[in-house]
Design a protein around this motif. Sequence first.
Motif, PDB file in Angstrom:
ATOM      1  N   ARG A 157     -75.698  31.825  58.868  1.00  0.00           N
ATOM      2  CA  ARG A 157     -75.426  30.937  58.980  1.00  0.00           C
ATOM      3  C   ARG A 157     -76.652  30.077  57.147  1.00  0.00           C
ATOM      4  O   ARG A 157     -75.989  29.372  57.422  1.00  0.00           O
ATOM      5  N   ILE A 158     -76.836  31.274  56.415  1.00  0.00           N
ATOM      6  CA  ILE A 158     -77.595  30.822  55.520  1.00  0.00           C
ATOM      7  C   ILE A 158     -76.926  30.631  53.852  1.00  0.00           C
ATOM      8  O   ILE A 158     -75.694  31.959  54.017  1.00  0.00           O
ATOM      9  N   PRO A 159     -75.960  29.319  53.544  1.00  0.00           N
ATOM     10  CA  PRO A 159     -76.087  29.317  51.990  1.00  0.00           C
ATOM     11  C   PRO A 159     -77.026  30.444  50.983  1.00  0.00           C
ATOM     12  O   PRO A 159     -77.885  30.957  50.874  1.00  0.00           O
ATOM     13  N   PHE A 160     -75.703  31.414  50.604  1.00  0.00           N
ATOM     14  CA  PHE A 160     -76.990  32.694  49.879  1.00  0.00           C
ATOM     15  C   PHE A 160     -76.086  33.443  48.463  1.00  0.00           C
ATOM     16  O   PHE A 160     -75.044  33.011  48.269  1.00  0.00           O
ATOM     17  N   THR A 161     -77.055  33.263  48.067  1.00  0.00           N
ATOM     18  CA  THR A 161     -76.974  34.239  46.442  1.00  0.00           C
ATOM     19  C   THR A 161     -77.455  35.254  46.272  1.00  0.00           C
ATOM     20  O   THR A 161     -78.527  35.670  46.828  1.00  0.00           O
ATOM     21  N   SER A 162     -76.691  36.290  45.591  1.00  0.00           N
ATOM     22  CA  SER A 162     -77.154  38.113  45.480  1.00  0.00           C
ATOM     23  C   SER A 162     -76.658  38.176  44.760  1.00  0.00           C
ATOM     24  O   SER A 162     -76.645  37.197  43.597  1.00  0.00           O
ATOM     25  N   GLY A 163     -76.794  39.314  44.375  1.00  0.00           N
ATOM     26  CA  GLY A 163     -75.992  39.823  42.562  1.00  0.00           C
ATOM     27  C   GLY A 163     -76.612  41.189  42.837  1.00  0.00           C
ATOM     28  O   GLY A 163     -77.107  42.269  42.906  1.00  0.00           O
ATOM     29  N   ILE A 164     -76.092  41.723  41.279  1.00  0.00           N
ATOM     30  CA  ILE A 164     -76.119  42.670  40.657  1.00  0.00           C
ATOM     31  C   ILE A 164     -76.768  42.857  39.419  1.00  0.00           C
ATOM     32  O   ILE A 164     -76.986  42.134  38.971  1.00  0.00           O
ATOM     33  N   LEU A 165     -78.166  43.711  39.430  1.00  0.00           N
ATOM     34  CA  LEU A 165     -78.544  44.515  38.139  1.00  0.00           C
ATOM     35  C   LEU A 165     -77.987  45.453  37.454  1.00  0.00           C
ATOM     36  O   LEU A 165     -78.330  46.204  38.337  1.00  0.00           O
ATOM     37  N   VAL A 166     -77.617  45.071  36.422  1.00  0.00           N
ATOM     38  CA  VAL A 166     -77.034  46.011  35.546  1.00  0.00           C
ATOM     39  C   VAL A 166     -77.757  46.590  34.324  1.00  0.00           C
ATOM     40  O   VAL A 166     -78.342  45.818  33.988  1.00  0.00           O
TER      41      VAL A 166
END
Length: 736
Positions: A157-166
């Motif tokens: 239950r950790i508020p999390f940021t992720s994403g992709i590198l294009v």
Amino acid sequence: MRRVTFSRNVTLSLSRTCVSHCKYCAFSTHRAHLHTPEEVEQLIDRAARRGIKELLVLTGDEPGYHAGVRERLAELGFDDFVGYVAWACERALERGVLPHTNLGALSREDLGRLREVTASQGLMLESLRPDLVAHQGSPTKDPQLRLGTIRAAGELRIPFTSGILVGIGESRQDRFDALAALAGVHAEHGHLQEVILQNFVPHRRYYGEEPADIATEAAEEYWRTGLGTHPQMPLPDWACEITIEDMLELVGESRRLMPDVGVQIPPNLADWWPQLIAAGATDLGGLSANGDHISPEHPFPSPHKVRKTLAPLGYALTERLCVYPQYLDREWMAQGVLDVVKTKYWSFIPRGASGRREERVIRRDLVPAAIAKGRDGDWLSEDELTALFAENRPEAIEDMRQAADELRAELAGDTVTFVVNRNINVSNVCIVGCAFCGFGQGKRSPDAYQHPEDEFRGRIRDAVDYGATELCIQSGIHPDWSFDDYLAYLRIAKDEAAQLHLHAYSPMEIAHIADISGRPLPEIFARLREAGLGSTPGTAAEVLHDGVRERISPNKLPVARWIEVIEASHRSGLRSTSTVMFGHIEEPWELAEHMRVIRTLQERTGGFTEFVPLSFIPFQTLLGRTHGVEEISREENLKHTAVFRLALGKTITNLQASWVKMGLETATESLRWGVNDLGGTLMEESISRLAGSYHGTRLDPPELIAAAHAAGRAAAERTTLYEIRRRYELPAAAAA
């Protein structure tokens, strides 16, 4: 108006030592690199003094693999690198700065350790392709390892940021697959607050240089002068070109796969970010005060520059915390971190959440009896009104609606009234500086104005030609105006159109007249009446609780002075409206106090013609931009409307819906929630518009008539003092 968010942060590159050898990275080093505790505390101290809300802790992957880093950590008394990160986060929390860490792939145990001292964490997935040339020699870029970290964060239950590198050699389908993988993990745990869509930008190598220093220098130059470097480098052979069409496609796919997750785009790596905002991107990330340590020669634009770019496009730039509002509770945050939020940033906690400022018991058991008492017109206690304003059970809210509608029918009948009027804000120059206002300007501001007499007369003639019966005149508190100036505007208006009812000058303006003239209130009102004043607006009330007023407008008149001015108006024979501005930082018990003041005053003087609830428009105001206050929902707006009717009992007959605040559709629906009046045509409306209202500045009588008929009610044009001028009965088909 749509909000675009950002975080006001500062970056701490605690260690650039990295076990991996990504071919696109100019941040990492394979030497021992570690900031000292003194450097860490100096950076956090500077950030706290500047009002920075987020400490972004960036590091290379697994810095502790390096013997030199382990040796320095041992000298400092830390068993491992994560322990040092936790220490830095604790120092930030002590100073009221919220930590967000991005340390690469971590074990479940390390994620849990950091959860105790961070508001949120992050890790870019980058890509699902395990064979990219750009990731050769980089064991920590294994897609399954990184997905495992992201999944473990969800389990914790950790508020999390992720994403992709294009742009690092992947295919179009690879990008879609990576987004789908993130969507799958989010579907399991609901912990992804935002997804970053980052386009690769090539950098030169920084041998013997410190990227953080380059980033800080570039940012300071850019924010001071508006001149950025943004060097262009050739793409390496393993990379692929990214176009705006690619980015627009990814924004759309992110919104489709994860409609409840924010979409972040970097505004410093390409000029196309306004177009991506228009396509549905919601966030610009951390506009870091010390630059972008990953792309150091590409500084972020300043919030001021971004705001100036977005405003003409219809977007409001708004600060957020590093943790999104929906995660600001005990389920998602360690109590020690949440305590910092509640102490320093409580206004970012969503309305209705427990303990935004203080813990207070809400007596839900009082609601049924309170609804019945309100329907009968009886006084409601503070606890009863607090419970009604805080109520969220659908069945109880429906009971409120029915009771408010029945009381409306008893007091005001079924006819929906409106007035044909014109607003004129003669000047927006103001010295008060309210945090909820987007209208007032300093005297030397390029946006400041004051209508000359010929323009003022022209607007009055337009009102007469339109068929107006009322002219509403309010302005900012102009430092150069005398009592004679206020009298002059009334006399000009009467000279131009003697038949118009002049509804003018808020209690704040009247109090200012008293201050600058030294005259008592009875004399002021006598002279204003002689000059043509017909009634006074009961604005400047906001919330009649001095604790609220001190927070949103410390320079405005206190509650006692507002009451004194209104009473003097009523004693002089001038009736007034009464208002409340709700949906910002006030709590239910503070609204209860406001309604006690209004009802007590009406029972004493009988001078209020109507009560006008004004829902707060946050977009272009200080409260909205920097305090996280969002626009109140349609449902909350309607619920509050019903409670206002029940709180007033039978003391004030007319309850008005402000269509410029809530929109005509919601105002029409409010006719079922205790409302009997739709206000005025306005013709021009500056105060709400400049705060960011998107509901227009004028409605013609046929539109107001149609709204009443849509609600199944007859309509009538009225005067300011509620005398009926003409009626518009329901068409036969609608009545049937």
